[in-house]
Design a protein around this motif. Structure first.
Motif, mmCIF file in Angstrom:
data_model
loop_
_atom_site.group_PDB
_atom_site.id
_atom_site.type_symbol
_atom_site.label_atom_id
_atom_site.label_comp_id
_atom_site.label_asym_id
_atom_site.label_seq_id
_atom_site.Cartn_x
_atom_site.Cartn_y
_atom_site.Cartn_z
ATOM 1 N N GLY A 74 61.583 26.102 52.162
ATOM 2 C CA GLY A 74 62.399 25.110 51.340
ATOM 3 C C GLY A 74 63.374 25.808 50.261
ATOM 4 O O GLY A 74 64.535 25.431 50.212
ATOM 5 N N PHE A 75 62.417 26.727 49.647
ATOM 6 C CA PHE A 75 63.065 27.507 48.643
ATOM 7 C C PHE A 75 64.209 28.616 49.335
ATOM 8 O O PHE A 75 65.341 28.750 48.548
ATOM 9 C CB PHE A 75 62.014 28.350 47.849
ATOM 10 C CG PHE A 75 61.559 27.684 46.682
ATOM 11 C CD1 PHE A 75 62.252 28.227 45.392
ATOM 12 C CD2 PHE A 75 60.650 26.945 46.513
ATOM 13 C CE1 PHE A 75 61.646 27.605 44.051
ATOM 14 C CE2 PHE A 75 60.113 26.467 45.389
ATOM 15 C CZ PHE A 75 60.728 26.779 44.203
ATOM 16 N N GLY A 76 63.789 29.157 50.299
ATOM 17 C CA GLY A 76 64.862 29.796 51.145
ATOM 18 C C GLY A 76 66.162 28.996 51.434
ATOM 19 O O GLY A 76 67.287 29.657 51.369
ATOM 20 N N LEU A 77 66.020 27.961 51.978
ATOM 21 C CA LEU A 77 66.969 27.270 51.936
ATOM 22 C C LEU A 77 67.948 26.796 51.020
ATOM 23 O O LEU A 77 69.106 26.763 50.679
ATOM 24 C CB LEU A 77 66.714 26.135 52.919
ATOM 25 C CG LEU A 77 66.408 26.088 54.464
ATOM 26 C CD1 LEU A 77 65.756 24.715 55.106
ATOM 27 C CD2 LEU A 77 67.628 26.469 55.199
ATOM 28 N N GLY A 78 67.079 26.396 49.847
ATOM 29 C CA GLY A 78 67.760 26.038 48.724
ATOM 30 C C GLY A 78 68.611 26.918 48.032
ATOM 31 O O GLY A 78 69.705 26.744 47.227
ATOM 32 N N THR A 145 57.338 24.028 39.732
ATOM 33 C CA THR A 145 58.111 24.562 39.043
ATOM 34 C C THR A 145 57.945 24.283 37.527
ATOM 35 O O THR A 145 58.637 24.530 36.604
ATOM 36 C CB THR A 145 59.575 23.911 39.304
ATOM 37 O OG1 THR A 145 59.641 22.454 39.359
ATOM 38 C CG2 THR A 145 60.112 24.125 40.689
ATOM 39 N N ARG A 146 56.465 23.816 37.104
ATOM 40 C CA ARG A 146 56.324 23.335 35.772
ATOM 41 C C ARG A 146 55.462 24.578 35.228
ATOM 42 O O ARG A 146 54.722 25.318 35.911
ATOM 43 C CB ARG A 146 55.447 22.228 35.766
ATOM 44 C CG ARG A 146 56.117 20.740 36.389
ATOM 45 C CD ARG A 146 57.321 20.350 35.665
ATOM 46 N NE ARG A 146 58.453 20.732 36.392
ATOM 47 C CZ ARG A 146 59.713 20.744 36.062
ATOM 48 N NH1 ARG A 146 59.878 20.346 34.797
ATOM 49 N NH2 ARG A 146 60.724 21.053 36.606
ATOM 50 N N ILE A 202 64.862 19.344 45.457
ATOM 51 C CA ILE A 202 64.432 19.609 44.201
ATOM 52 C C ILE A 202 65.120 20.881 43.742
ATOM 53 O O ILE A 202 65.624 21.012 42.506
ATOM 54 C CB ILE A 202 62.927 19.666 43.692
ATOM 55 C CG1 ILE A 202 62.211 18.322 44.215
ATOM 56 C CG2 ILE A 202 62.479 20.159 42.607
ATOM 57 C CD1 ILE A 202 62.781 17.422 43.076
ATOM 58 N N ILE A 203 65.216 21.995 44.510
ATOM 59 C CA ILE A 203 65.783 23.314 44.167
ATOM 60 C C ILE A 203 67.162 23.185 43.920
ATOM 61 O O ILE A 203 67.763 23.471 43.025
ATOM 62 C CB ILE A 203 65.375 24.255 45.411
ATOM 63 C CG1 ILE A 203 64.141 24.477 45.528
ATOM 64 C CG2 ILE A 203 66.372 25.354 44.911
ATOM 65 C CD1 ILE A 203 63.399 24.901 44.154
ATOM 66 N N LYS A 204 67.870 22.169 44.814
ATOM 67 C CA LYS A 204 69.164 21.852 44.591
ATOM 68 C C LYS A 204 69.398 21.024 43.281
ATOM 69 O O LYS A 204 70.530 21.407 42.527
ATOM 70 C CB LYS A 204 69.972 21.104 45.600
ATOM 71 C CG LYS A 204 70.133 21.979 46.728
ATOM 72 C CD LYS A 204 71.207 23.180 46.496
ATOM 73 C CE LYS A 204 71.511 23.819 47.773
ATOM 74 N NZ LYS A 204 72.246 24.911 47.427
ATOM 75 N N TYR A 205 68.488 20.378 42.863
ATOM 76 C CA TYR A 205 68.802 19.470 41.759
ATOM 77 C C TYR A 205 68.514 20.279 40.702
ATOM 78 O O TYR A 205 69.350 19.986 39.457
ATOM 79 C CB TYR A 205 67.450 18.366 41.686
ATOM 80 C CG TYR A 205 67.504 17.567 40.641
ATOM 81 C CD1 TYR A 205 68.583 16.442 40.456
ATOM 82 C CD2 TYR A 205 66.652 17.715 39.462
ATOM 83 C CE1 TYR A 205 68.561 15.675 39.153
ATOM 84 C CE2 TYR A 205 66.599 16.880 38.266
ATOM 85 C CZ TYR A 205 67.620 15.863 38.164
ATOM 86 O OH TYR A 205 67.605 15.126 36.936
#
Length: 440
Positions: A74-78, A145-146, A202-205
């Motif tokens: 998911g991070f790789g795509l984001g 991410t916190r 979330i990464i995009k946000y």
């Protein structure tokens, strides 16, 4: 409005992004200890599914490292880091193959191959599984991410349930049931994809900076691919959820129909079975004594429409001989067991009663025959001599002013055997202490 936006802003309490990416990249790898932990977690989860233990399954989900490469994808795509994406997908594939191999070997070797409810629960995914995976993934990524990770991570591992579907797929391979295998793998893919999509959102946000600048055409291709994948996975799951909803509604209507037409009228139902998968749907019932004529059965089938039970057929099993025989045999065996217990209790009471001897009543008679005896105590003792039978021996203790001779003891024993109706009698005596005289 600004205050509300600040209140729900995810940027507050955010971890350093470089550190987050380092942690995510490190957790995507499946080598060494991670691979061993995964294999052990799979065995634990398989045992939990095998013995139908929810607690064991939860424990396996907590120690599983499967979330790492999925979040990495998911991070790789984001951030359009396709190197991270390729590495994550490769490790997901390795983890999946290892998990399938370990669970298949376990279930193949296990002597217990009964399909438990925990296994069945992972073979028919629906729209609710998509919602659980998506919102569980959102919580997991927000926690990652916190700065303060808090308690969500273990909860996400339990809610998204990546391990049980893989173990169920291994179970399906071990017993040769490919319906179980494909149903469980579908649930596993749903979990993986929607956790990945939640991570991407979330990464995009949070507006993580892309690793490299990509052209708009490539970005569109990624979006189109994700949209197509979401639709491919959602359509079957929505269908399964709809079928589950329809089946529950059908069962509720059937229960209401049976309650109104049979139970409330005093008919005792000894058997009930509904088959929703058949076409038409089948409702089977059998009664203890009530017999229905052909016309009555037709009328009862017509009444199904009043309860909005469409495309269904009522079948009444009139010949219930086998069912009654089974019930009566079960009642008879339970009654026999109760009778055996009653007999055993009665025998014990009899033995206790027989072993209870009234010393106060016997003492006056003993004193007449043997005046030297002043006090007695008689009791029955049971013991086992290494066999299944028990032996009862009566023992008499007496206090006397002088010792009895052997002939007197033998006569006393013979008299007591006759008096108490016992086969064995042991006699032991003790001299009374002489009172001390005072000197004047």
């Amino acid at each position: 409005m600004n205050r509300i936006l600040q209140f729900i802003n995810l940027n507050h309490g955010e971890e350093d992004r470089k550190k987050v990416l380092e942690n995510v990249t490190a957790n995507t790898s499946f080598r060494g200890s991670n691979l061993w932990i995964l294999a052990c977690a799979i065995v634990v989860a398989s045992i939990g599914l095998n013995v139908n233990s929810t607690a064991v399954i939860i424990g396996a989900m907590l120690i599983s490292p499967l979330m790492g490469p999925i979040v990495g994808a998911g991070f790789g795509l984001g951030i359009f880091d396709f190197a991270l994406l390729r590495k994550s997908l490769k490790n997901i594939l390795i983890a999946t193959l290892v998990s399938l191999a370990v669970s298949t070997i376990y279930f193949y070797l296990s002597p217990f191959k009964e399909t438990q409810t925990e296994l069945l629960a992972r073979t028919a995914p629906n729209i609710y599984d998509i919602l659980i995976a998506f919102f569980g993934g959102l919580v997991g990524v927000i926690a990652i991410t916190r700065v303060e990770k808090g308690n969500p991570i273990p909860g996400v591992a339990i809610a998204t349930a990546l391990m049980p579907p893989l173990c169920t797929a291994g179970y399906g391979l071990a017993i040769g049931n490919f319906k179980f295998f494909f149903g469980a793998m579908y649930l596993y893919i749903i979990n993986c994809v929607f956790i990945c999509i939640a991570t991407f959102i979330i990464i995009k946000y949070l507006k993580y900076r892309p690793v490299e600048q990509v052209n708009p055409k490539r970005q569109k291709q990624v979006r189109y691919a994700m949209t197509a994948l979401i639709l491919v996975l959602m359509v079957p799951s929505i269908y399964f959820a709809f079928k589950l909803y329809e089946e529950k509604k059908f069962n509720e209507k059937v229960n209401r129909y049976i309650e109104s037409e049979f139970t409330s009228k005093g008919y005792t139902i000894i058997y009930k079975n509904t088959k929703y998968v058949s076409n038409p749907h089948t409702i089977e019932v059998a009664f203890l004594t009530k017999k229905f004529s052909h016309d009555e059965i037709l009328e009862l089938n017509e009444k199904l429409r009043r309860y909005k039970i469409d495309n269904s057929r009522l079948r009444i099993r009139q010949d219930t001989t086998d069912l009654k025989r089974d019930i009566l045999n079960q009642i008879g065996s339970e009654k026999a067991a109760i009778n055996e217990k009653d007999i055993a209790i009665a025998n014990l009471k009899k033995q206790l009663q027989s072993s209870k001897i009234d010393n106060a009543r016997i003492l006056p008679e003993v004193k007449i025959l043997f005046p030297a005896i002043q006090n007695i105590s008689i009791a029955g003792h049971q013991f086992n001599e290494g066999t299944d039978s028990t032996k009862t021996v009566c023992v008499m203790l007496y206090k006397a002013s002088k010792n009895l001779t052997e002939d007197e003891k033998e006569k006393l024993a013979t008299w007591l055997k006759q008096k108490l109706q016992v086969k064995e009698m042991e006699i032991y005596g003790q001299l009374l202490a002489k009172p001390k005289t005072r000197r004047k």
